[in-house]
Design a protein around this motif. Structure first.
Motif, PDB file in Angstrom:
ATOM      1  N   SER A  16       0.816  -1.169  -0.055  1.00  0.00           N
ATOM      2  CA  SER A  16      -0.137   0.125  -0.024  1.00  0.00           C
ATOM      3  C   SER A  16       0.884   1.281   0.201  1.00  0.00           C
ATOM      4  O   SER A  16       0.374   2.204  -0.747  1.00  0.00           O
ATOM      5  N   ALA A  18       3.917   1.593  -1.291  1.00  0.00           N
ATOM      6  CA  ALA A  18       4.444   1.650  -2.631  1.00  0.00           C
ATOM      7  C   ALA A  18       3.639   2.294  -3.669  1.00  0.00           C
ATOM      8  O   ALA A  18       4.069   2.665  -4.865  1.00  0.00           O
ATOM      9  N   GLN A  19       2.248   1.953  -3.444  1.00  0.00           N
ATOM     10  CA  GLN A  19       1.536   2.289  -4.459  1.00  0.00           C
ATOM     11  C   GLN A  19       0.788   3.862  -4.490  1.00  0.00           C
ATOM     12  O   GLN A  19       0.224   4.369  -5.190  1.00  0.00           O
ATOM     13  N   THR A  20       1.383   4.463  -3.318  1.00  0.00           N
ATOM     14  CA  THR A  20       0.883   5.807  -3.150  1.00  0.00           C
ATOM     15  C   THR A  20       1.721   6.583  -4.025  1.00  0.00           C
ATOM     16  O   THR A  20       2.764   6.721  -4.210  1.00  0.00           O
ATOM     17  N   LYS A  21       0.741   7.628  -4.867  1.00  0.00           N
ATOM     18  CA  LYS A  21       1.381   8.406  -5.717  1.00  0.00           C
ATOM     19  C   LYS A  21       1.638   9.835  -5.372  1.00  0.00           C
ATOM     20  O   LYS A  21       0.617  10.404  -4.601  1.00  0.00           O
ATOM     21  N   ILE A  22       2.731  10.350  -5.509  1.00  0.00           N
ATOM     22  CA  ILE A  22       3.038  11.815  -5.225  1.00  0.00           C
ATOM     23  C   ILE A  22       2.591  12.713  -6.024  1.00  0.00           C
ATOM     24  O   ILE A  22       3.198  12.519  -7.288  1.00  0.00           O
ATOM     25  N   ASN A  23       1.654  13.592  -5.892  1.00  0.00           N
ATOM     26  CA  ASN A  23       1.458  14.640  -7.028  1.00  0.00           C
ATOM     27  C   ASN A  23       1.052  15.910  -6.404  1.00  0.00           C
ATOM     28  O   ASN A  23       1.101  16.117  -5.192  1.00  0.00           O
ATOM     29  N   THR A  26      -0.808  16.165  -3.068  1.00  0.00           N
ATOM     30  CA  THR A  26      -0.361  15.620  -2.209  1.00  0.00           C
ATOM     31  C   THR A  26      -0.048  16.802  -1.145  1.00  0.00           C
ATOM     32  O   THR A  26      -0.267  16.830   0.301  1.00  0.00           O
TER      33      THR A  26
END
Length: 98
Positions: A16, A18-23, A26
Motif C-alpha cells: 500500500s 509503494a502504490q501511493t502516488k505523489i502529485n 499531496t
C-alpha cells in the motif's frame, strides 16, 4: 510458522505504501515562503527580541544579513540583503517602537 505469519502481515503494508502516488494534491495549498536565515547561511549569530512585541524577533546571520519576523519565527523577511554581510551582534532600541 511465526516467520511466515510476520512476512504475510508486512506485505500488504509495504504494497500500500509503494502504490501511493505523489502529485500536486499531496501538498494541498502549501506555498513557498521566506524561511529566513536558515536558507541563506544556516548559522545564526545573534538574536534580539522586542519587549513590547513578543512575536517580533531580529536575527543576525553569519552570511545573510539581518532578518525580521513578526509572527514568532513562522516566516522571516530580510531587513537588508543587497550586500552579503556577516552579522556579529544585533541590538534593538526597546524605547523606539516601529
Amino acid at each position: 510458522m511465526k516467520k511466515l505469519l510476520t512476512a504475510l502481515l508486512c506485505v500488504p503494508a509495504t504494497l500500500s505504501m509503494a502504490q501511493t502516488k505523489i502529485n500536486s494534491a499531496t501538498f494541498g495549498m502549501m506555498e513557498a515562503r521566506w524561511l529566513g536565515p536558515g536558507t541563506m547561511s544556516g548559522r545564526i549569530t545573534a538574536i534580539q527580541g522586542v519587549n513590547n512585541e513578543p512575536k517580533t524577533i531580529y536575527i543576525g546571520t553569519a552570511g545573510g544579513g539581518v532578518w525580521k519576523t513578526t509572527n514568532s519565527g513562522a516566516s522571516f523577511k530580510p531587513i537588508f540583503d543587497k550586500y552579503c554581510q556577516s552579522i556579529g551582534a544585533v541590538a534593538v532600541d526597546q524605547k523606539i517602537r516601529k
